[in-house]
Design an enzyme around this catalytic site. Structure first.
Site, short mmCIF file in Angstrom:
data_model
loop_
_atom_site.label_atom_id
_atom_site.label_comp_id
_atom_site.label_asym_id
_atom_site.label_seq_id
_atom_site.Cartn_x
_atom_site.Cartn_y
_atom_site.Cartn_z
N HIS A 43 5.18 39.11 69.12
CA HIS A 43 4.35 40.07 68.38
C HIS A 43 3.69 39.36 67.20
O HIS A 43 4.29 38.47 66.60
CB HIS A 43 5.22 41.24 67.90
CG HIS A 43 4.40 42.38 67.39
ND1 HIS A 43 3.84 42.38 66.13
CD2 HIS A 43 3.99 43.53 67.99
CE1 HIS A 43 3.15 43.50 65.98
NE2 HIS A 43 3.22 44.22 67.10
N GLY A 83 -1.94 48.79 62.94
CA GLY A 83 -1.54 49.53 61.75
C GLY A 83 -2.67 49.81 60.79
O GLY A 83 -2.46 50.24 59.66
N SER A 132 -3.42 50.54 66.90
CA SER A 132 -3.89 51.88 66.51
C SER A 132 -4.24 52.75 67.71
O SER A 132 -5.16 53.57 67.65
CB SER A 132 -5.07 51.79 65.53
OG SER A 132 -4.68 51.11 64.34
N GLY A 174 2.49 51.50 68.26
CA GLY A 174 3.30 51.38 67.04
C GLY A 174 3.48 52.74 66.39
O GLY A 174 4.31 53.56 66.80
N GLY A 175 2.66 53.03 65.37
CA GLY A 175 2.81 54.25 64.57
C GLY A 175 2.93 55.52 65.40
O GLY A 175 3.77 56.38 65.11
N GLU A 191 3.36 40.17 64.27
CA GLU A 191 4.15 40.22 63.03
C GLU A 191 5.23 39.14 63.05
O GLU A 191 5.58 38.59 61.99
CB GLU A 191 4.74 41.64 62.85
CG GLU A 191 3.63 42.63 62.49
CD GLU A 191 3.86 44.05 62.95
OE1 GLU A 191 4.99 44.41 63.32
OE2 GLU A 191 2.87 44.83 62.95
N GLU A 223 -3.14 42.59 71.61
CA GLU A 223 -3.08 43.31 70.35
C GLU A 223 -3.93 42.57 69.32
O GLU A 223 -3.45 41.61 68.68
CB GLU A 223 -1.63 43.37 69.84
CG GLU A 223 -0.70 44.13 70.76
CD GLU A 223 0.44 44.81 70.01
OE1 GLU A 223 0.69 45.97 70.30
OE2 GLU A 223 1.04 44.19 69.11
N ASN A 273 6.64 50.66 70.28
CA ASN A 273 7.23 49.62 69.44
C ASN A 273 7.54 50.29 68.10
O ASN A 273 6.63 50.51 67.30
CB ASN A 273 6.26 48.45 69.26
CG ASN A 273 6.79 47.42 68.28
OD1 ASN A 273 7.94 47.50 67.84
ND2 ASN A 273 5.94 46.46 67.92
N TRP A 274 8.80 50.63 67.92
CA TRP A 274 9.18 51.35 66.70
C TRP A 274 9.11 50.46 65.46
O TRP A 274 9.19 50.95 64.34
CB TRP A 274 10.60 51.92 66.83
CG TRP A 274 10.75 52.99 67.87
CD1 TRP A 274 9.75 53.61 68.58
CD2 TRP A 274 11.98 53.58 68.31
NE1 TRP A 274 10.28 54.54 69.43
CE2 TRP A 274 11.65 54.55 69.29
CE3 TRP A 274 13.32 53.38 67.99
CZ2 TRP A 274 12.62 55.31 69.93
CZ3 TRP A 274 14.29 54.14 68.64
CH2 TRP A 274 13.95 55.09 69.59
N LYS A 275 9.02 49.14 65.67
CA LYS A 275 9.06 48.19 64.55
C LYS A 275 10.31 48.47 63.71
O LYS A 275 11.32 48.92 64.26
CB LYS A 275 7.75 48.24 63.76
CG LYS A 275 6.54 48.05 64.68
CD LYS A 275 5.25 47.77 63.97
CE LYS A 275 4.15 47.60 64.99
NZ LYS A 275 2.87 47.23 64.40
P1 13P Z 1 0.00 50.44 65.65
O1 13P Z 1 -0.08 51.29 66.89
O2 13P Z 1 0.80 51.05 64.54
O3 13P Z 1 -1.34 49.93 65.23
O4 13P Z 1 0.84 49.12 66.09
C1 13P Z 1 0.48 48.45 67.24
C2 13P Z 1 1.50 47.42 67.52
O5 13P Z 1 1.64 46.45 66.80
C3 13P Z 1 2.38 47.64 68.69
O6 13P Z 1 3.14 46.51 68.96
#
Ligand code: 13P
Length: 251
Positions: free
Chosen positions: A95, A173, A212, A233-234, A97, A167, A9-11
């Site tokens: 998600h 994050g 994470s 994510g990251g 967010e 999640e 998930n590149w966000k």
């Molecule tokens: P991180 O891996 O950056 O914690 O993000 C997880 C996430 O929200 C994937 O959708």
């Protein structure tokens, strides 16, 4: 046997240049590293470039959100049919967010799940509790409610054609990962909740962990019996890190 899925998930990250470099790195490395299914979920504006680069490769791609509406006067929205038109296989739905910053309710999330399926996309439904909810001891209430809303709106068979991602919001994050046991407990709860509606769906559906996850902790998490991969994510923004997580998902 459920084939693991590792989805990035590149966000809201990247540029034409960085996305191009990332895709070239992933394509070059993916053949050797994993038997898992691999996908990247990109910002909408990059999806044509992702399609151009990944078409014909084993890596699938998807969106990060979708409109509840099929088409029309909804400025700024992306329809599920548009994602399909650009070769998307997956779309992330609900998600945390989106829930926290864009006011997405359980009902809206359920309608988005239905819109995605209607266009032939495979929804990756995100569920998870906040730190406050975990500390109050209501993790299962929250996750159960989030799941039930989609089952009630779409039906268990439709839910079964998607993917679930657990999640925990406090792990996203933050560098704080759920322990393998903490994650496994909630994954088992999710499967049990779905089994009450249909045991075969519960047995077949993939439940990913997100929060994470990185090359250091991925193998131990994915080794848990009810963890079928990750939503990253990251660590999905660097080819080497993402490929290392993919290789930890070999079964
Ligand atoms: P991180 O891996 O950056 O914690 O993000 C997880 C996430 O929200 C994937 O959708």
């Amino acid at each position: 046997m459920r084939q693991p899925l590792v989805a990035g998930n590149w966000k809201m990250n990247g540029s034409r240049a960085s996305v191009g470099e990332l895709l070239v790195g992933l394509k070059a490395g993916i053949g050797q590293v994993t038997t898992a299914e691999v996908a990247v979920c990109a910002p909408a504006v990059f999806i044509p470039a992702v399609q151009a680069e990944l078409d014909g490769s084993p890596i699938k791609w998807g969106g990060q959100d979708v409109s509840v509406h099929a088409s029309g006067a909804y400025t700024g929205e992306t329809a599920a049919s548009m994602l399909s038109d650009f070769g998307c296989h997956y779309v992330i739905i609900g998600h945390s967010e989106r829930r926290a910053y864009h006011g997405e309710t359980d009902q809206v999330v359920a309608e988005k799940f239905a819109a995605a399926r209607a266009a032939g996309l495979v929804p990756i439904l995100c569920v998870g509790e906040t730190l406050d909810e975990r500390e109050q001891g209501i993790t299962e209430d929250v996750v159960g409610r989030q799941l039930d809303a989609v089952v009630a709106h779409c039906g268990i068979d439709t839910v079964g054609s998607g993917v679930i991602a657990y999640e925990p919001v406090w792990a996203i994050g933050t560098g704080k990962t759920a322990s393998p046991q903490q994650a496994q407990d909630v994954h088992a709860f999710i499967r049990g909740r779905l089994a009450a509606a249909d045991p075969a769906v519960a047995d077949g559906i993939r439940v990913l962990y997100g929060g994470s996850m990185n090359p250091k902790n991925a193998a131990e998490l994915i080794a848990q019996p009810d963890i079928d991969g990750g939503l990253i994510g990251g660590a999905s923004l660097k080819a080497d890190d993402f490929l290392a997580v993919c290789s930890a998902a070999n079964r």
